[in-house]
Scaffold this motif. Structure first.
Motif, PDB file in Angstrom:
ATOM      1  N   PRO A  98      12.694  58.640  29.525  1.00 11.27           N
ATOM      2  CA  PRO A  98      12.833  57.973  30.815  1.00 11.27           C
ATOM      3  C   PRO A  98      11.644  58.292  31.709  1.00 11.27           C
ATOM      4  N   ILE A  99      11.384  57.444  32.668  1.00 13.23           N
ATOM      5  CA  ILE A  99      10.227  57.651  33.531  1.00 13.23           C
ATOM      6  C   ILE A  99      10.320  58.966  34.287  1.00 13.23           C
ATOM      7  N   ALA A 100      11.530  59.413  34.577  1.00 14.45           N
ATOM      8  CA  ALA A 100      11.728  60.657  35.331  1.00 14.45           C
ATOM      9  C   ALA A 100      13.122  61.188  35.037  1.00 14.45           C
ATOM     10  N   GLU A 101      13.401  62.378  35.521  1.00 17.81           N
ATOM     11  CA  GLU A 101      14.742  62.938  35.377  1.00 17.81           C
ATOM     12  C   GLU A 101      15.713  62.354  36.396  1.00 17.81           C
ATOM     13  N   THR A 102      15.199  61.959  37.567  1.00 19.53           N
ATOM     14  CA  THR A 102      16.033  61.341  38.597  1.00 19.53           C
ATOM     15  C   THR A 102      15.320  60.120  39.165  1.00 19.53           C
ATOM     16  N   ALA A 103      16.100  59.214  39.740  1.00 20.67           N
ATOM     17  CA  ALA A 103      15.527  58.010  40.326  1.00 20.67           C
ATOM     18  C   ALA A 103      14.626  58.343  41.511  1.00 20.67           C
ATOM     19  N   ASP A 104      14.989  59.366  42.293  1.00 15.04           N
ATOM     20  CA  ASP A 104      14.147  59.746  43.438  1.00 15.04           C
ATOM     21  C   ASP A 104      12.769  60.205  42.967  1.00 15.04           C
ATOM     22  N   ASP A 105      12.728  61.006  41.898  1.00 15.57           N
ATOM     23  CA  ASP A 105      11.445  61.444  41.364  1.00 15.57           C
ATOM     24  C   ASP A 105      10.662  60.259  40.800  1.00 15.57           C
ATOM     25  N   GLY A 106      11.361  59.366  40.118  1.00 17.82           N
ATOM     26  CA  GLY A 106      10.708  58.180  39.572  1.00 17.82           C
ATOM     27  C   GLY A 106      10.116  57.307  40.658  1.00 17.82           C
ATOM     28  N   GLU A 107      10.813  57.201  41.779  1.00 19.89           N
ATOM     29  CA  GLU A 107      10.317  56.403  42.902  1.00 19.89           C
ATOM     30  C   GLU A 107       9.012  56.972  43.439  1.00 19.89           C
ATOM     31  N   ARG A 108       8.891  58.303  43.477  1.00 19.89           N
ATOM     32  CA  ARG A 108       7.639  58.932  43.937  1.00 19.89           C
ATOM     33  C   ARG A 108       6.474  58.541  43.037  1.00 19.89           C
ATOM     34  N   LEU A 109       6.720  58.552  41.732  1.00 21.66           N
ATOM     35  CA  LEU A 109       5.667  58.220  40.783  1.00 21.66           C
ATOM     36  C   LEU A 109       5.285  56.748  40.884  1.00 21.66           C
ATOM     37  N   VAL A 110       6.286  55.877  40.935  1.00 20.97           N
ATOM     38  CA  VAL A 110       6.020  54.438  41.025  1.00 20.97           C
ATOM     39  C   VAL A 110       5.281  54.101  42.311  1.00 20.97           C
ATOM     40  N   ALA A 111       5.716  54.681  43.422  1.00 21.04           N
ATOM     41  CA  ALA A 111       5.063  54.403  44.709  1.00 21.04           C
ATOM     42  C   ALA A 111       3.612  54.853  44.695  1.00 21.04           C
ATOM     43  N   ALA A 112       3.337  56.004  44.081  1.00 21.45           N
ATOM     44  CA  ALA A 112       1.958  56.503  44.018  1.00 21.45           C
ATOM     45  C   ALA A 112       1.080  55.566  43.196  1.00 21.45           C
ATOM     46  N   ALA A 113       1.612  55.090  42.070  1.00 18.30           N
ATOM     47  CA  ALA A 113       0.839  54.181  41.211  1.00 18.30           C
ATOM     48  C   ALA A 113       0.564  52.866  41.921  1.00 18.30           C
ATOM     49  N   GLU A 114       1.580  52.338  42.601  1.00 18.81           N
ATOM     50  CA  GLU A 114       1.404  51.067  43.307  1.00 18.81           C
ATOM     51  C   GLU A 114       0.408  51.212  44.453  1.00 18.81           C
ATOM     52  N   ALA A 115       0.471  52.321  45.175  1.00 19.91           N
ATOM     53  CA  ALA A 115      -0.453  52.534  46.287  1.00 19.91           C
ATOM     54  C   ALA A 115      -1.888  52.672  45.806  1.00 19.91           C
ATOM     55  N   ALA A 116      -2.066  53.308  44.643  1.00 18.73           N
ATOM     56  CA  ALA A 116      -3.412  53.537  44.114  1.00 18.73           C
ATOM     57  C   ALA A 116      -3.922  52.366  43.284  1.00 18.73           C
ATOM     58  N   GLY A 117      -3.038  51.469  42.898  1.00 19.46           N
ATOM     59  CA  GLY A 117      -3.444  50.346  42.050  1.00 19.46           C
ATOM     60  C   GLY A 117      -3.783  50.757  40.626  1.00 19.46           C
ATOM     61  N   ILE A 118      -3.171  51.841  40.157  1.00 19.44           N
ATOM     62  CA  ILE A 118      -3.415  52.344  38.806  1.00 19.44           C
ATOM     63  C   ILE A 118      -2.272  51.887  37.888  1.00 19.44           C
ATOM     64  N   PRO A 119      -2.566  51.300  36.731  1.00 20.88           N
ATOM     65  CA  PRO A 119      -1.500  50.847  35.838  1.00 20.88           C
ATOM     66  C   PRO A 119      -0.603  52.002  35.386  1.00 20.88           C
ATOM     67  N   LEU A 120       0.708  51.799  35.546  1.00 20.13           N
ATOM     68  CA  LEU A 120       1.731  52.740  35.092  1.00 20.13           C
ATOM     69  C   LEU A 120       2.679  51.967  34.191  1.00 20.13           C
ATOM     70  N   LEU A 121       2.732  52.348  32.922  1.00 17.18           N
ATOM     71  CA  LEU A 121       3.608  51.706  31.955  1.00 17.18           C
ATOM     72  C   LEU A 121       4.657  52.705  31.501  1.00 17.18           C
ATOM     73  N   VAL A 122       5.809  52.212  31.075  1.00  8.19           N
ATOM     74  CA  VAL A 122       6.877  53.077  30.579  1.00  8.19           C
ATOM     75  C   VAL A 122       7.157  52.726  29.121  1.00  8.19           C
ATOM     76  N   GLY A 123       7.355  53.774  28.307  1.00 11.83           N
ATOM     77  CA  GLY A 123       7.451  53.599  26.863  1.00 11.83           C
ATOM     78  C   GLY A 123       8.791  53.108  26.354  1.00 11.83           C
ATOM     79  N   HIS A 124       9.268  52.006  26.901  1.00  8.90           N
ATOM     80  CA  HIS A 124      10.441  51.334  26.331  1.00  8.90           C
ATOM     81  C   HIS A 124       9.938  50.413  25.218  1.00  8.90           C
ATOM     82  N   HIS A 125       9.688  51.005  24.055  1.00 10.21           N
ATOM     83  CA  HIS A 125       8.967  50.277  23.012  1.00 10.21           C
ATOM     84  C   HIS A 125       9.753  49.101  22.440  1.00 10.21           C
TER      85      HIS A 125
END
Length: 367
Positions: A98-125
Motif C-alpha cells: 500500500p502507498i502508506a500505513e494510514t490514509a493520513d500519511d498517504g495524503e502527505r506523500l501525495v500532496a508533496a508529489a502534486e506540489a512538486a510536480g514529481i511523478p508518483l506511481l503506486v505498484g498495483h500491478h
C-alpha cells in the motif's frame, strides 16, 4: 529509428518483491539497475550479483548518485519517508502497495508529489494485467449494460510456516484485510468505479490469532451497483486472483475458476476466465444467452508496469496508477477495517480525483 533513452532505476528493498523488480529491470533492454538500497546484510549478495552499489538508505543513495527513478519495495512503514526523500530530490518514484500505513500519511506523500510536480506511481500491478484491461474495456463499452451486481472472492489457504516466519502476521495489522484486500479494492475500483460505502463482519475462529482470518463484506459503488466479497487466508479453496489468473506461476493454479463475476442489465463477465454471457435480444431469464470467451493476449503485469514506469520517467506517459489512486484504495481497506471493528456501515472518504466508472450506459437505481 530513434533509440529510447535507457532509464536508470534504483530499487529500495531487496526482499521477494524487490528482487522481482530487479529481475525485470535486468530483462528490459530499456532499463538499467543503478543501485540497491537496503540496510539488511543479505542485500549485499543481491547488489554483488547484479554488479551495482549498495546503500543503506535512500539518503545515502542520493548523496552518491541521482538515478532516473526509484522503486520503493521496502517494508510499508518506509514508503512515505522514502517517497518524500525521492520527491525532495526531484526523482520519480514507484511505491509498492500500500502507498502508506494510514490514509493520513498517504495524503502527505501525495500532496508533496502534486506540489512538486514529481511523478508518483503506486505498484498495483494488476492494473497492468491484460485480463483486467480487457474486462475494463468490455464493461466500459457497455458490453454488460449497466453494472448492477459484483461478486468477488479471495479465498486461499496460507501455510502454517507463513505465520511462523513472520509472527507479526498473527497480530493486528497482519491479517488479510491489510495484507491482501488492498489488491481487490484497487481491482474492483478499476472495473466498476468508486466504492463509497462498506459493511463487514470478521472472524478469527479458523486460526485463533488476534487478527482476522475470514471476512464477509458488502460494497456500495458510486454508480449504484452493489457487491459482495469474501476474503479468507484459512480457506482451502481456489478462488483468488493468484490461483486463477495464471499470472504468477509460483501458485497452484486452476484456470477454470473465476474470482470475480460482474453482472449488468444485459450480460455478465467472469474474471479471469473471461467467460462472457450476453442477451442477443430481450433481456429476460426466459431467453438464452450468447456465450463466448473474450480473447486476451497475455503478458507479465510486473514487466508491463516497469515499462510503463520507464515511459513516465522519459515523459512519454502519465501514471496509470497515481498516488491518489493508491490512496483511495487504502481508504477502502481502512473503511473495511473500521466496519469489521464496529459492525456498522462505514462511508469511504471521497477521492479528490475519483476513478470514473468503467461503463458508458446510464444506470438506473430504480427497482
Amino acid at each position: 529509428m530513434t533509440t529510447r533513452r535507457c532509464v536508470r532505476i534504483a530499487v529500495a528493498g531487496s526482499g521477494l518483491i524487490g528482487q522481482e523488480h530487479v529481475r525485470r529491470i535486468a530483462e528490459n533492454p530499456e532499463t538499467e539497475l543503478s543501485a540497491i538500497v537496503d540496510p539488511a546484510p543479505a542485500a549485499r549478495d543481491v547488489a554483488d550479483r547484479h554488479g551495482v552499489p549498495l546503500f543503506g538508505s535512500v539518503a545515502e543513495l542520493f548523496a552518491a548518485q541521482r538515478p532516473d527513478g526509484v522503486i520503493l519495495a521496502s517494508p510499508n512503514r518506509f514508503h512515505v519517508p522514502g517517497g518524500l526523500e525521492c520527491i525532495a530530490a526531484g526523482v520519480p518514484v514507484l511505491v509498492e502497495k500500500p502507498i502508506a500505513e494510514t490514509a493520513d500519511d498517504g495524503e502527505r506523500l501525495v500532496a508533496a508529489a502534486e506540489a512538486a510536480g514529481i511523478p508518483l506511481l503506486v505498484g498495483h500491478h494488476r492494473r497492468h494485467s491484460p485480463l483486467l484491461a480487457e474486462a475494463r474495456r468490455i464493461i466500459g463499452e457497455g458490453g454488460l449494460g449497466a453494472v448492477v451486481a459484483v461478486v468477488g472472492t479471495a479465498l486461499f489457504r496460507k501455510p502454517d510456516d507463513y505465520f511462523d516466519a513472520g509472527p507479526w502476521r498473527k497480530q493486528p495489522g497482519g491479517g488479510p484485510i491489510l495484507i491482501n484486500l488492498i489488491h481487490e479494492a484497487d481491482g474492483l475500483r478499476a472495473l466498476c468505479g468508486e466504492i463509497v460505502r462498506v459493511q463487514a463482519t470478521a472472524s478469527n475462529t479458523a486460526r485463533g490469532f488476534e487478527v482476522e482470518d475470514t471476512v464477509a463484506m458488502t460494497l456500495t459503488f458510486a454508480n449504484g451497483a452493489l457487491g459482495t466479497f469474501m476474503l479468507s487466508d484459512a480457506a482451502a479453496a481456489v478462488a483468488s486472483w493468484e490461483q486463477t489468473s495464471r499470472e504468477n506461476p509460483a501458485y497452484s493454479n486452476a484456470d477454470d475458476q473465476d474470482c470475480y463475476l460482474i453482472a449488468g442489465t444485459r450480460g455478465s463477465l467472469g474474471i479471469p476466465t473471461m467467460r462472457l454471457r450476453t442477451y442477443a435480444g430481450s433481456a429476460s431469464w426466459w431467453e438464452p444467452f450468447e456465450s463466448r470467451v473474450a480473447a486476451v493476449a497475455r503478458h507479465d503485469p510486473l514487466a508491463a508496469q516497469l515499462a510503463h514506469f520507464a515511459a513516465v520517467v522519459r515523459g512519454e506517459a502519465e501514471p496509470l496508477v497515481t498516488g491518489r489512486d493508491g490512496l483511495q484504495s487504502l481508504r477502502v481497506v481502512q473503511a473495511v477495517l473500521e466496519a469489521a471493528r464496529t459492525g456498522g456501515v462505514v462511508d469511504v472518504a471521497p477521492s479528490v480525483q475519483p476513478v470514473p466508472p468503467a461503463r458508458t450506459p446510464a444506470a438506473s437505481t430504480q427497482n
